[in-house]
Design a protein around this motif. Structure first.
Motif, short mmCIF file in Angstrom:
data_model
loop_
_atom_site.label_atom_id
_atom_site.label_comp_id
_atom_site.label_asym_id
_atom_site.label_seq_id
_atom_site.Cartn_x
_atom_site.Cartn_y
_atom_site.Cartn_z
N GLY A 150 0.83 -1.19 0.00
CA GLY A 150 0.00 0.00 0.00
C GLY A 150 0.87 1.24 0.00
O GLY A 150 2.04 1.20 -0.41
N ASN A 168 -5.05 5.24 4.31
CA ASN A 168 -4.88 3.89 4.85
C ASN A 168 -3.44 3.48 4.58
O ASN A 168 -3.14 2.73 3.64
CB ASN A 168 -5.87 2.94 4.18
CG ASN A 168 -5.84 1.55 4.77
OD1 ASN A 168 -5.31 1.34 5.87
ND2 ASN A 168 -6.39 0.58 4.05
N PRO A 180 -2.01 -0.93 4.80
CA PRO A 180 -3.13 -1.88 4.85
C PRO A 180 -2.69 -3.33 5.03
O PRO A 180 -3.46 -4.15 5.53
CB PRO A 180 -3.81 -1.67 3.49
CG PRO A 180 -2.75 -1.11 2.61
CD PRO A 180 -1.91 -0.26 3.50
N MET A 181 -1.47 -3.66 4.64
CA MET A 181 -0.98 -5.04 4.76
C MET A 181 -0.13 -5.25 6.01
O MET A 181 0.44 -6.32 6.20
CB MET A 181 -0.15 -5.43 3.52
CG MET A 181 -0.79 -5.08 2.20
SD MET A 181 -2.41 -5.82 1.98
CE MET A 181 -2.90 -5.08 0.43
N GLN A 207 -4.65 1.09 -4.86
CA GLN A 207 -5.33 -0.11 -5.35
C GLN A 207 -5.23 -0.27 -6.86
O GLN A 207 -5.42 -1.38 -7.39
CB GLN A 207 -6.82 -0.07 -4.95
CG GLN A 207 -7.07 -0.12 -3.45
CD GLN A 207 -7.11 1.27 -2.82
OE1 GLN A 207 -6.62 2.24 -3.42
NE2 GLN A 207 -7.67 1.38 -1.62
#
Length: 488
Positions: free
Chosen positions: A67, A227, A230-231, A296
């Motif tokens: 991300g 964000n 995210p991972m 994304q």
């Protein structure tokens, strides 16, 4: 006293070392090269060999893994590569001769270890040069298609075999052969001419990347970083491993020891300077790209940075300019990696590890012409006809092994030769070289087992050549060079 080159294989002959202090004084036995390369040109060598295809396309792989926190991944990968680069800087100032890690291992760990390292380096430079030349062929096709709408026929664009199912095949990858030939002609003409052309190409590629950042920042949105990870931490670490290989190439600076002016000062400055330039541009591109596009959307975005520019501007013009920049970028990488391989072979030929042909220097151009032609022919054949996909991870093993040897060499020389003149000293010793070893070891542990099998097979073949030829023709073994006291 001369050593008997035909003597039985013993620990003392296998681990004999070259005298460090003669190298530190710039003394070499056998043919020498002319010192014509300055700090700026040498820095551009490091940048030219490092900033290649990676930054143009790595975000499509790394961003989905981490991300927006991929920015942290770039920093971590830069720190890991930087630890090794700092160790290279000290070794380059302590042993300022051509040959890179091969020469450093010869002075610190012994002859057979140096030959093992040489196997790593020749695999790294040979396969990666051929692979980059193949990549250049694809980007050249993209640039031609964008500019003219015309496509090269598959017959002259692809090798007859492919490691990837359903991938296009042809008769010969002709653009890759042409690129290798152009680099060969430049290298034969002279080191200073090659350095000058490389510096121009590096400035162009940095300008193109800066252009991308400027345009991307016009579409910058802070909420793309909302964000941030995210991972989680695991994703950041995974992306750092992916990105690390975009930093490989800095060691090319250390292959130029015989042709650098005031090498004990110039080589450390060039290594550190190249490191900062590379990290700075990588971070600039990463921040601007994520600011311009939601993270994304990076997954599966094959055109990489070009596609982002096309989306932002609504026109293919800037994307085409970026594609041309990628073509120039890869030309620069091929030139420097070919140069590095010829200088490693030159050092080995001078040491007697290879036939004297590899150390023969043209009186007119002051370059190892035959050596360069041999390298060009082998690389061109690989690029033209052989699928290289399965060998890329093997290149990574060779590179990381070389990094570990250099870091270990710093520790050994500090203990064995504490008073050796050093133009640069690793800060934070001994923590820094130990961290470098651990970081490279961690990445090595993540590679596939079959990659290790291929790599081990190559090294065994190379060491067998050493036992049959190199040990008997070694300049140390024949008494041409006196071994280091206690060096066995």
């Amino acid at each position: 006293m001369a050593l008997d080159s035909a003597s039985p294989i013993t620990r003392s002959t296998l681990f004999r070392r070259k005298p460090v202090r003669r190298a530190a004084d710039g003394a070499v036995e056998g043919p020498g090269l002319t010192r014509t390369i300055g700090t700026f040109q040498l820095t551009m060598f490091g940048v030219g060999a490092t900033i290649g295809t990676g930054i143009f396309f790595v975000l499509a792989s790394a961003v989905p893994e981490a991300g927006p926190a991929v920015i942290v991944s770039f920093v971590l990968a830069g720190v890991a590569a930087g630890l090794a680069a700092i160790c290279y800087a000290e070794m380059a100032s302590s042993v300022p001769v051509s040959g890179s890690t091969y020469s450093y291992a010869y002075a610190t760990l012994g002859e057979i270890v140096a030959m093992g390292v040489a196997a790593c380096l020749l695999l790294e430079y040979g396969v990666s040069t051929a692979a980059v030349a193949v990549g250049w062929s694809s980007y050249l096709q993209e640039a031609i298609a964008n500019l003219t709408g015309w496509r090269l026929p598959d017959a002259i664009l692809y090798a007859p075999l492919s490691a990837v199912p359903d991938a296009p095949t042809g008769v010969i990858n002709l653009p890759a052969v042409v690129l290798v030939g152009l680099c060969m002609l430049l290298l034969i003409r002279g080191a200073s001419e090659s350095a000058r052309v490389n510096a121009i190409m590096v400035v162009i590629k940095l300008t193109v990347l800066a252009m991308f950042a400027v345009i991307a920042f016009t579409a910058f949105r802070a909420d793309h970083f909302a964000n941030f990870a995210p991972m989680g931490v695991g994703g950041v670490a995974t992306a750092a491993g992916t990105i690390f290989f975009s930093f490989i190439g800095l060691d090319a600076v250390s292959t130029a020891g015989d042709e650098v002016k005031d090498p004990q000062r110039t080589m450390p400055r060039a290594l550190i300077g190249a490191l900062f330039v590379v990290i700075g541009f990588y971070l600039l591109v990463a921040v601007s790209a994520i600011g311009a596009q939601p993270w994304q959307q990076f997954e599966g975005q094959e055109a990489g940075l070009s596609r982002i520019l096309e989306i932002i501007t609504g026109t293919p013009v800037w994307a085409t300019i970026l594609a041309v920049g990628a073509v120039i970028s890869i030309f620069s990488v091929t030139l420097v990696t070919m140069y590095g391989q010829t200088r490693i072979l030159f050092a080995m030929g001078r040491d007697g590890m290879l036939p004297p042909l590899f150390a023969r220097v043209s009186s007119r151009t002051q370059t190892p012409v035959q050596n360069t032609v041999i390298v060009a022919v082998v690389v061109a054949l690989l690029a033209a006809f052989v699928p290289l996909d399965y060998l890329i991870d093997v290149v990574s093993i060779g590179t990381l092994t070389a990094f570990i040897i250099v870091s270990l060499g710093v520790i050994i020389l500090r203990v064995r030769e504490p008073d050796l003149p050093r133009g640069f000293k690793v800060p934070g010793y001994p923590v820094t070289p130990v961290l470098s070893i651990l970081a490279c070891g961690y990445i090595l542990a993540s590679l596939h087992w079959y990659t290790w099998v291929i790599f081990a097979g190559w090294v065994i073949v190379f060491l067998a050549f050493y036992l049959l030829y190199g040990r008997r023709h070694s300049a140390l073994g024949r008494g041409i060079v006196a071994p280091t006291e206690g060096g066995h």
